[in-house]
Design a protein around this motif. Structure first.
Motif, short mmCIF file in Angstrom:
data_model
loop_
_atom_site.label_atom_id
_atom_site.label_comp_id
_atom_site.label_asym_id
_atom_site.label_seq_id
_atom_site.Cartn_x
_atom_site.Cartn_y
_atom_site.Cartn_z
N GLY A 141 14.90 17.77 2.19
CA GLY A 141 15.64 18.43 3.27
C GLY A 141 15.66 17.62 4.54
O GLY A 141 15.72 18.17 5.64
N GLY A 142 15.58 16.28 4.40
CA GLY A 142 15.60 15.41 5.57
C GLY A 142 14.47 14.42 5.62
O GLY A 142 14.33 13.68 6.60
N CYS A 173 3.95 17.26 1.20
CA CYS A 173 5.20 16.70 1.73
C CYS A 173 6.11 17.80 2.26
O CYS A 173 7.34 17.75 2.08
CB CYS A 173 5.93 15.88 0.67
N ALA A 174 5.53 18.79 2.93
CA ALA A 174 6.28 20.00 3.27
C ALA A 174 6.37 20.25 4.77
O ALA A 174 6.53 21.40 5.19
CB ALA A 174 5.64 21.20 2.57
N ARG A 175 6.30 19.18 5.59
CA ARG A 175 6.49 19.33 7.03
C ARG A 175 7.31 18.15 7.55
O ARG A 175 7.39 17.11 6.90
CB ARG A 175 5.16 19.36 7.79
N SER A 176 7.86 18.32 8.75
CA SER A 176 8.55 17.22 9.44
C SER A 176 7.60 16.45 10.34
O SER A 176 8.04 15.66 11.17
CB SER A 176 9.71 17.79 10.29
N GLY A 196 0.82 -1.20 0.00
CA GLY A 196 0.00 0.00 0.00
C GLY A 196 0.85 1.25 0.00
O GLY A 196 2.09 1.19 -0.06
N GLN A 197 0.17 2.39 0.06
CA GLN A 197 0.82 3.70 0.04
C GLN A 197 0.79 4.31 1.43
O GLN A 197 -0.21 4.22 2.15
CB GLN A 197 0.10 4.61 -0.96
N THR A 198 1.88 4.97 1.79
CA THR A 198 2.03 5.48 3.16
C THR A 198 1.77 6.98 3.24
O THR A 198 1.91 7.71 2.27
CB THR A 198 3.43 5.16 3.70
N SER A 211 8.94 14.14 5.55
CA SER A 211 7.59 13.86 5.15
C SER A 211 7.31 12.37 4.90
O SER A 211 6.18 11.99 4.62
CB SER A 211 7.29 14.64 3.85
N SER A 212 8.32 11.52 5.03
CA SER A 212 8.12 10.07 4.81
C SER A 212 7.75 9.37 6.11
O SER A 212 8.16 8.23 6.35
CB SER A 212 9.39 9.45 4.21
N GLY A 213 6.95 10.05 6.96
CA GLY A 213 6.64 9.50 8.28
C GLY A 213 5.76 8.27 8.24
O GLY A 213 5.86 7.41 9.12
#
Length: 465
Positions: free
Chosen positions: A171-172, A123-126, A115-117, A149-151
């Motif tokens: 940026g991280g 995708c512009a926050r931590s 699935g998709q996460t 943003s890959s949380g």
């Protein structure tokens, strides 16, 4: 079970991909409702893909490195026939009609996508929350962010939903979620993993384009490397794609290491984690020196100015129109920062882009003496959930906490987040940074730390309801 063991076991016929996939789906059913990591599930497709992987083994076909291995992918890359909404409510009907290169490479490798996460909007926050799918919670502690943003991917793989998660990093956005969830995450050198989304009508501005990278997140260094190998195959649609360096150009390990604390503001737990990792690398045969890479603070200011200037060409307008409350709160403050030197003319933008190359050249000279930099992921051990929704000072602190990621992203360098131990009930970690194209070298260095620190996941979600 690790991705390495799953791939080997499926290839040898010890068990089937369908068994592995059914097991992964059972784990998803058991824990995903607590953390909300996988927001678009693809159960039927996953089982069909698993059956195809098993048929390929029975026929004796040559198979890819992830044949039959269950994984997840991030919501912001195209996957034919699936949602492509970037966690934005107004875009929830968008369906991709082609695969992005990284998706295509994972499918070509035989991976089974569960699935998709989840991601923050644009995708512009931590911090991974949005008004379309809601919050993703950190399985270690629901009161701290799983990163962004890959949380969604980091929380999924930390909790045992799939062996590898796909992410991307401007940026991280791979390294910070990996750090927050106690797993391994690689920000690859931009160009090593092909980068493109067919659904996007216009390519991103220059600095965004040349600093964004795709990368794997996994529970071990070996699994992350396997994911990297699958993702890094050539795709003609990225004209900047580059192959692996020849072996003679790979940096040697053990090596001389620059231990860089990055900022006096780092918390004691972060400092202790760096010192612990330094001892592990020293035990592996490295020589450690306390030394700073060149023009670090200047590079951070350059990162903020250039990205903000490029955002003004379109992203800020889109955020104002379609961004959710979380995102607008953060970006309302960004415009007020005293630390951003505004770029107001074309000549100023050109001069700052040129300065980026000048600083990178100085870092590349630094790498000639110190092939590896050991530095923090963040100034803080953990960021409280929604920490960027406070007052001006708190939002600024949240952004500055990620400064070690921003600088290396600006310079288009690879970075590997690796766990080092546990403090206060959550996993500590460090960032390893190397010269451009030295991704394989970073995996060797990361493996030396992991051999001494161990791994800390999967974990059953704690405190979530």
């Amino acid at each position: 079970m690790s991705a390495v063991d799953l791939a080997a076991g499926i290839a040898a016929g010890k068990f089937s991909s369908r068994e592995a996939t059914e097991s992964a789906l059972q784990r998803l059913d058991a824990v995903n409702h607590q953390i909300n990591a996988v927001v678009e599930q693809t159960r039927d497709e996953a089982l069909a893909a698993a059956d195809r992987a098993d048929q390929a083994v029975r026929r004796g076909d040559k198979t890819g490195v992830l044949n039959g291995v269950p994984i997840t992918i991030k919501m912001n890359v195209d996957w034919t026939g699936h949602a492509r909404n970037n966690a934005i409510r107004e875009m929830q009907g968008n369906i991709a009609d082609d695969d992005s290169p990284v998706t295509a490479n994972l499918l070509k490798s035989g991976a089974v996508i569960l699935g998709q996460t989840n991601t923050p909007a644009f995708c512009a926050r931590s911090f991974t929350s949005n008004e379309l799918y809601g919050y993703t919670l950190n399985p270690w502690d629901p009161e701290i962010t799983p990163g962004g943003s890959s949380g969604g991917g980091s929380a999924a793989v930390a909790a045992g939903i799939g062996a590898i998660a796909h992410g991307n990093d401007l940026g991280g956005s791979v390294r910070q979620p990996a750090h927050c969830c106690g797993i391994v995450g690689l920000r690859s050198t931009p160009s090593r993993i092909p980068n493109y989304n067919p659904s996007v009508a216009l390519d991103r501005p220059y600095v965004h384009q040349s600093t964004t990278s795709q990368g794997p997140m996994a529970r071990s260094v070996a699994d992350a490397y396997l994911g990297f190998r699958a993702m890094a195959q050539r795709d003609y649609r990225d004209p900047w794609w580059s192959p692996r360096l020849p072996e003679e150009d790979q940096a040697p390990f053990p090596c001389k290491v620059a231990l860089f604390y990055a900022d006096d503001e780092i918390e004691p737990e972060v400092r202790a984690s760096l010192q612990r990792a330094a001892k592990m690398l020293e035990d592996a045969g490295c020589t450690i020196e306390d030394v700073a890479p060149p023009r670090y603070d200047e590079a951070w200011g350059l990162h903020q100015s250039l990205l903000q200037a490029e955002r003004a060409t379109g992203l800020l307008k889109n955020i104002a129109t379609y961004g959710d409350t979380f995102l607008r709160t953060k970006f309302d403050f960004i415009g007020q920062w005293d630390l951003i030197e505004p770029i107001e003319t074309r000549d100023d933008y050109i001069a700052k882009v040129a300065m980026r190359t000048t600083i990178l050249r100085e870092w590349m000279k630094f790498f000639e003496t110190y092939p590896l930099i050991l530095m923090p992921n963040m100034h803080m051990q953990a960021l409280p959930r929604d920490f960027d929704q406070g007052d001006h000072a708190q939002v600024l602190r949240a952004i500055k906490a990620c400064k070690p990621h921003h600088v290396t992203a600006l310079l288009a360098l690879p970075g590997l987040s690796v766990p080092t131990g546990m403090t206060n009930g959550i996993v500590d970690g460090v960032q390893l940074v190397a010269n451009r194209m030295q991704d394989e070298f970073l995996f060797r260095a990361g493996a030396a730390i992991e051999a001494r620190a161990g791994t800390f996941t999967p974990i059953d979600p704690r405190g979530a309801t």
